[in-house]
Scaffold this motif. Structure first.
Motif, PDB file in Angstrom:
ATOM      1  N   TYR A 193       0.838  -1.063  -0.041  1.00 58.18           N
ATOM      2  CA  TYR A 193       0.219   0.144  -0.034  1.00 58.18           C
ATOM      3  C   TYR A 193       0.839   1.168   0.038  1.00 58.18           C
ATOM      4  N   PHE A 356       1.585   3.399   5.941  1.00 58.97           N
ATOM      5  CA  PHE A 356       1.586   2.244   6.756  1.00 58.97           C
ATOM      6  C   PHE A 356       2.736   1.512   6.229  1.00 58.97           C
ATOM      7  N   ARG A 359       4.631  -3.180   6.722  1.00 55.77           N
ATOM      8  CA  ARG A 359       3.777  -4.273   6.290  1.00 55.77           C
ATOM      9  C   ARG A 359       4.378  -5.017   5.292  1.00 55.77           C
ATOM     10  N   ARG A 420       0.244   9.076  21.723  1.00 62.54           N
ATOM     11  CA  ARG A 420      -0.266   7.803  20.903  1.00 62.54           C
ATOM     12  C   ARG A 420      -0.442   8.496  19.393  1.00 62.54           C
ATOM     13  N   VAL A 424       1.799   7.505  16.336  1.00 62.12           N
ATOM     14  CA  VAL A 424       1.426   6.800  15.121  1.00 62.12           C
ATOM     15  C   VAL A 424       1.367   7.604  14.125  1.00 62.12           C
ATOM     16  N   THR A 428       3.625   6.010  10.967  1.00 62.34           N
ATOM     17  CA  THR A 428       2.722   5.475   9.806  1.00 62.34           C
ATOM     18  C   THR A 428       3.036   6.310   8.474  1.00 62.34           C
TER      19      THR A 428
ATOM     20  N   ILE B 158       2.788  -1.467  20.027  1.00 60.23           N
ATOM     21  CA  ILE B 158       2.953  -0.433  19.032  1.00 60.23           C
ATOM     22  C   ILE B 158       2.751  -0.950  17.493  1.00 60.23           C
ATOM     23  N   LEU B 161      -0.978  -0.656  16.857  1.00 60.58           N
ATOM     24  CA  LEU B 161      -1.415   0.462  16.715  1.00 60.58           C
ATOM     25  C   LEU B 161      -1.292   1.069  15.507  1.00 60.58           C
ATOM     26  N   ILE B 162       0.047   0.766  14.830  1.00 58.75           N
ATOM     27  CA  ILE B 162       0.266   1.145  13.342  1.00 58.75           C
ATOM     28  C   ILE B 162      -0.114   0.284  12.201  1.00 58.75           C
ATOM     29  N   GLY B 163      -1.167  -0.795  12.595  1.00 53.85           N
ATOM     30  CA  GLY B 163      -1.598  -2.002  11.638  1.00 53.85           C
ATOM     31  C   GLY B 163      -0.512  -2.806  11.077  1.00 53.85           C
ATOM     32  N   LYS B 180      -4.707  -1.205   2.873  1.00 54.47           N
ATOM     33  CA  LYS B 180      -4.644  -0.195   3.967  1.00 54.47           C
ATOM     34  C   LYS B 180      -5.183  -1.089   5.013  1.00 54.47           C
ATOM     35  N   PRO B 181      -4.403  -0.915   6.103  1.00 55.23           N
ATOM     36  CA  PRO B 181      -4.826  -1.868   7.498  1.00 55.23           C
ATOM     37  C   PRO B 181      -6.152  -1.380   7.886  1.00 55.23           C
ATOM     38  N   ILE B 183      -7.773  -0.343  10.466  1.00 59.77           N
ATOM     39  CA  ILE B 183      -7.605   0.283  11.945  1.00 59.77           C
ATOM     40  C   ILE B 183      -7.965   1.690  11.715  1.00 59.77           C
ATOM     41  N   LYS B 184      -8.543   2.301  12.901  1.00 57.47           N
ATOM     42  CA  LYS B 184      -8.605   3.921  12.758  1.00 57.47           C
ATOM     43  C   LYS B 184      -7.404   4.103  13.773  1.00 57.47           C
ATOM     44  N   LEU B 185      -6.750   5.291  13.273  1.00 56.78           N
ATOM     45  CA  LEU B 185      -5.240   5.512  13.801  1.00 56.78           C
ATOM     46  C   LEU B 185      -5.425   5.918  15.295  1.00 56.78           C
ATOM     47  N   ASP B 186      -6.411   6.363  15.779  1.00 50.51           N
ATOM     48  CA  ASP B 186      -6.265   6.764  17.098  1.00 50.51           C
ATOM     49  C   ASP B 186      -7.387   5.767  18.060  1.00 50.51           C
ATOM     50  N   ALA B 187      -7.682   4.742  17.594  1.00 50.32           N
ATOM     51  CA  ALA B 187      -8.407   3.538  18.237  1.00 50.32           C
ATOM     52  C   ALA B 187      -8.324   2.375  17.661  1.00 50.32           C
ATOM     53  N   GLY B 188      -7.104   1.551  17.795  1.00 56.12           N
ATOM     54  CA  GLY B 188      -6.919   0.426  16.954  1.00 56.12           C
ATOM     55  C   GLY B 188      -7.800  -0.633  17.488  1.00 56.12           C
TER      56      GLY B 188
END
Lengths: 571, 214
Positions: A193, A356, A359, A420, A424, A428, B158, B161-163, B180-181, B183-188
């Motif tokens: 991606y 991202f 991966r 966080r 993040v 990313t 960690i 959190l970053i997928g 794309k993973p 996930i929601k970046l602020d709530a994995g």
């Protein structure tokens, strides 16, 4: 009558290919390997159990506790400057940073798995680009054409791709390294991606190198990493741990061929450190001497005889053995000389959106369309890698978390939702280009013997080394282009305006020190690796490369080894 | 943790007896709540309930193991941080208040920052700073790290959190990286709280020789 038809010294990819290939001819073969690790699933798991709890996860972490490691030291068991005697290494640009791992299976346990072919022009660097340039302009390097052409090696490249199990998209590589329409054994790795986002953002792009406009094409790296089940190994599951250890075996390593050889009856004798080769007055290698560190008498020298001896160590250990044997003087103009590596730099940026990284495999894509051009009369060839691993050595989850938690900086110390978000957001968006430049064969870049001994009483390598301006300029060009490409992608460059040369790093691709050539007067071995002075001695591996190109060396050394098997079989 | 005995094992710490024998449940509850506040993870994301066997085969939860590792490595700083936490935990804006305590310029606040850093690191990375070292004052980076026990690395939060998969422990299929993973970046996504059964007693390393095995 020799005890063995073939004695192979070393079991990295070249030695393993020899063992497996020659085992099919019914010969009696012995492999001598300094280390004592296993080859199978249990050993892989054992390495993982060493690596998993280790706080710093370096390229050599899984291998630091292999049995008896003090008896076969290498840069993989210690800092390079501890094992190597480097009296001149007072500056970064005078330090040989290359490394390798002495293991059954060699450094392929910990390699990235990239397997591009050399380009046709790489085989003719001197005649194509440097014949009209004074050697003084490139540091007095002893540049020669290879004694064979790309077309000569082409069928062996294809065979090597099948032996190692290379995935790639032939249509992306046909114009760069002609394949006559031959497919790779497996389709290429899917782009990540991250790659797809950045490629789309960049669009069509060209760059100027020494006045010549060259296209920028980000293509899928050809790599010895399965995209489907192949040769009894699974498809890559994207563990993102190619270096230091693929946990599944989806990435090729030389244990594949060692196991094949063992199944065919090859004896693999581990724990055996070769000390020297004995030669009769006519140059015939009569005995291989070694010490078996796991025996009751580790210091006792033992001997074995082989009709043919194959030296498959590496560009450091091979000349070390030849010098320790007294077969060549340390001032020989070719043995031990022309040590090369690929000199790497990195350019870092933050993408404008989350892409991202981390991966999939650590590397999926690169730029090879800039590797060849008229600029090579002025500066070195280079290739770029679009990293899929954040900032690689320069930035990763640990460093980003730590920089947000600096106890000495209360104003930036962050916790909770702020921490966080900051962590993040940055992790990313990390992106890097790595660039890897050719190094010319300088006679002064060399391996000698140190007066310092290892634990078996063997003289350690002494290395003299420098990175010349011809290569330094390629690093600057790689950095400049990386910045241009980041700008086109909308990514924000992070770092200095020019590449800080002291920050160069090794690709850990040692090459040279036993160059091949047609003429015994200016080379050590012929194109098959047969020593001019010792007709029953072959040298295989990257030691025989006359020049280094900017190409990851494993596929080329594998192709050369496969080509040489027929010649070895004649003896 | 009165009554609990810590022993050194291969550079890491394991417990003899259950952690509950020493630290009381309130300490542990406070530690989990503090960890959620410091890391920014939700309670569901914190892999606190993951289980692991100690050297004697006693099953412990990760929060018990981490509590003891922090207490044994940073005894004063960790104690002070827990005290500071208890002063703010009931406040509705406790994250903000704690953040302000940590931002103070006095030496006591710096000790709190040192401890808070370790709490975050142990959950996100499964490592802590070696107490014999100090981070670089400019970058905050530290080359002196202490790892956990075998198996803990794969719960380093960690990566979630970053997928990304924890390196070496992908549970995904080939080609997952194209997408794309999710996930929601602020709530994995939450951890699946499957217990792991990892024996802390490492086998003798480097003795396996098994040529050939096909």
């Amino acid at each position: 009558m020799a005890e063995y038809d073939m004695v192979i010294i070393g079991s990295g990819v070249a030695g393993a290919l020899c063992a497996a290939g020659l085992s099919e001819t019914g010969r009696k073969i012995l492999v001598l390997e300094a280390a004592q690790n296993g080859l199978g699933v249990a050993q892989r798991e054992q390495f993982r159990r060493v690596w998993d709890p280790a706080p710093g996860k370096s390229w050599n972490t899984p291998y630091l506790r292999t049995a008896g490691i003090r008896y076969y030291p290498s840069p993989g068991s210690a800092d390079t400057r501890i094992y190597f005697d480097q009296p001149d290494a007072v500056k970064s640009l005078l330090t040989f940073k290359g490394y390798y791992q002495r293991l059954a299976g060699g450094s392929t346990w910990a390699w990235r798995g990239n397997t591009p072919r050399m380009m046709p022009g790489d085989f003719q660097l001197r005649s194509k680009y440097l014949s009209k340039v004074s050697p003084d302009d490139y540091g007095g390097a002893n540049v020669v054409d290879w004694p064979l052409s790309y077309d000569d090696l082409k069928p062996w490249y294809l065979k090597a791709e099948h032996e190692l199990g290379v995935s790639g998209n032939a249509e992306e590589w046909e114009a760069l390294t002609p394949r006559d329409g031959a497919k790779y054994p497996m389709p290429g790795q899917p782009k990540s991606y991250s790659d797809l986002t950045l490629i789309t953002r960049m669009g069509a792009k060209t760059v100027i190198l020494d006045g010549e406009e060259l296209p920028v094409e980000i293509i899928t790296m050809a790599q010895a990493r399965n995209t489907e089940a192949y040769d009894g190994r699974p498809a890559c599951e994207g563990n993102h741990n190619c270096i230091p250890l693929c946990p599944t075996g989806a990435k090729y390593d030389a244990t594949v061929h060692l196991k094949r050889a063992a199944r065919n009856g090859v004896e693999i004798r581990t724990g055996c450190v070769v000390t020297k080769l004995d030669a009769s007055p006519d140059g015939h290698i009569s005995r291989v001497l070694y010490k078996q560190w796991d025996s009751e008498s580790p210091q006792m020298e033992r001997a074995v005889t082989g009709t043919t001896v194959i030296l498959a160590a590496n560009p450091i250990e091979t000349p070390k053995i030849l010098f320790n044997s007294g077969l060549y003087a340390e001032d020989d103009p070719y043995v031990g000389k022309h040590l090369m590596d690929h000199i790497q730099g990195e350019c870092l940026a933050l993408a404008p959106e989350a892409i991202f990284p981390f991966r999939g495999p650590q590397t999926l894509c690169g730029i090879d369309s800039l590797r060849d051009g008229n600029y090579r009369s002025k500066f070195a060839s280079f290739r770029l890698t679009l990293g899929n691993d954040g900032w690689g050595r320069a930035g990763n989850p640990t460093s980003v978390v730590e920089e947000n938690l600096n106890p000495a900086e209360p104003s930036t110390f962050s916790i909770g939702k702020t921490l966080r978000h900051k962590t993040v957001d940055k992790l990313t968006r990390l992106v890097r280009f790595g660039f890897s430049a050719e190094q010319l064969p300088q006679p002064d870049n060399r391996v000698e013997l140190s007066d310092k001994l290892d634990d078996l009483g063997i003289r350690r390598p002494k290395i003299h080394y420098a990175v010349h301006k011809y290569t330094q300029e390629a690093l600057q060009q790689g950095y400049r282009i990386s910045k241009e490409l980041f700008a086109a992608m909308g990514a924000s460059h992070v770092g200095e305006e020019k590449f800080p040369l002291d920050d160069w790093n090794t690709a850990a691709h040692p090459m040279g020190t036993c160059r091949m050539g047609k003429n015994p007067s200016d080379s050590v071995v012929d194109k098959f690796g047969r020593c001019h002075n010792h007709k029953n001695l072959f040298v295989v591996g990257a030691s025989v490369f006359p020049t280094g190109s900017a190409t990851n060396p494993v596929l080329t050394l594998a192709a050369l080894t496969l080509m040489a098997l027929g010649e070895m079989g004649k003896t | 943790m009165k009554g609990a005995t810590a022993i050194a094992l291969g550079g890491a710490t394991a417990l003899v007896g259950t952690a509950a024998q020493g630290a009381n449940a309130t300490d542990h509850e406070a530690f989990i709540a503090l960890s959620v506040t410091l890391t920014g993870l939700t309670a569901a994301e914190l892999p606190a309930m993951v289980e692991q066997n100690d050297a004697l085969g006693v099953r412990l939860k990760l929060y018990e193991i981490y509590f003891e590792r922090l207490r044994s490595s940073y005894p004063a700083e960790f104690r002070e941080l827990l005290v500071a936490w208890r002063e703010v935990e009931d406040k509705p804006d406790h994250e903000l208040v704690l953040s302000e305590k940590l931002a103070a310029m006095d030496p006591a606040a710096e000790r709190l920052r040192v401890a808070a850093r370790q709490v975050v690191k142990i959950w996100l990375l499964s490592t802590i700073d070696d107490p014999r070292t100090k981070p670089d004052v400019k970058t905050g980076r530290n080359n002196g790290q202490l790892g956990g026990d075998l198996g803990q690395y794969q719960y380093s939060a960690i990566w979630k959190l970053i997928g990304a998969p924890v390196p070496g422990y992908s549970s995904f299929s080939h080609g997952y990286w194209v997408n794309k993973p999710g996930i929601k970046l602020d709530a994995g996504a939450a951890y699946s709280l499957l217990p792991i059964s990892t024996d802390l007693l490492l086998p003798d390393i480097g003795t396996i020789v098994e040529l050939p095995d096909g």
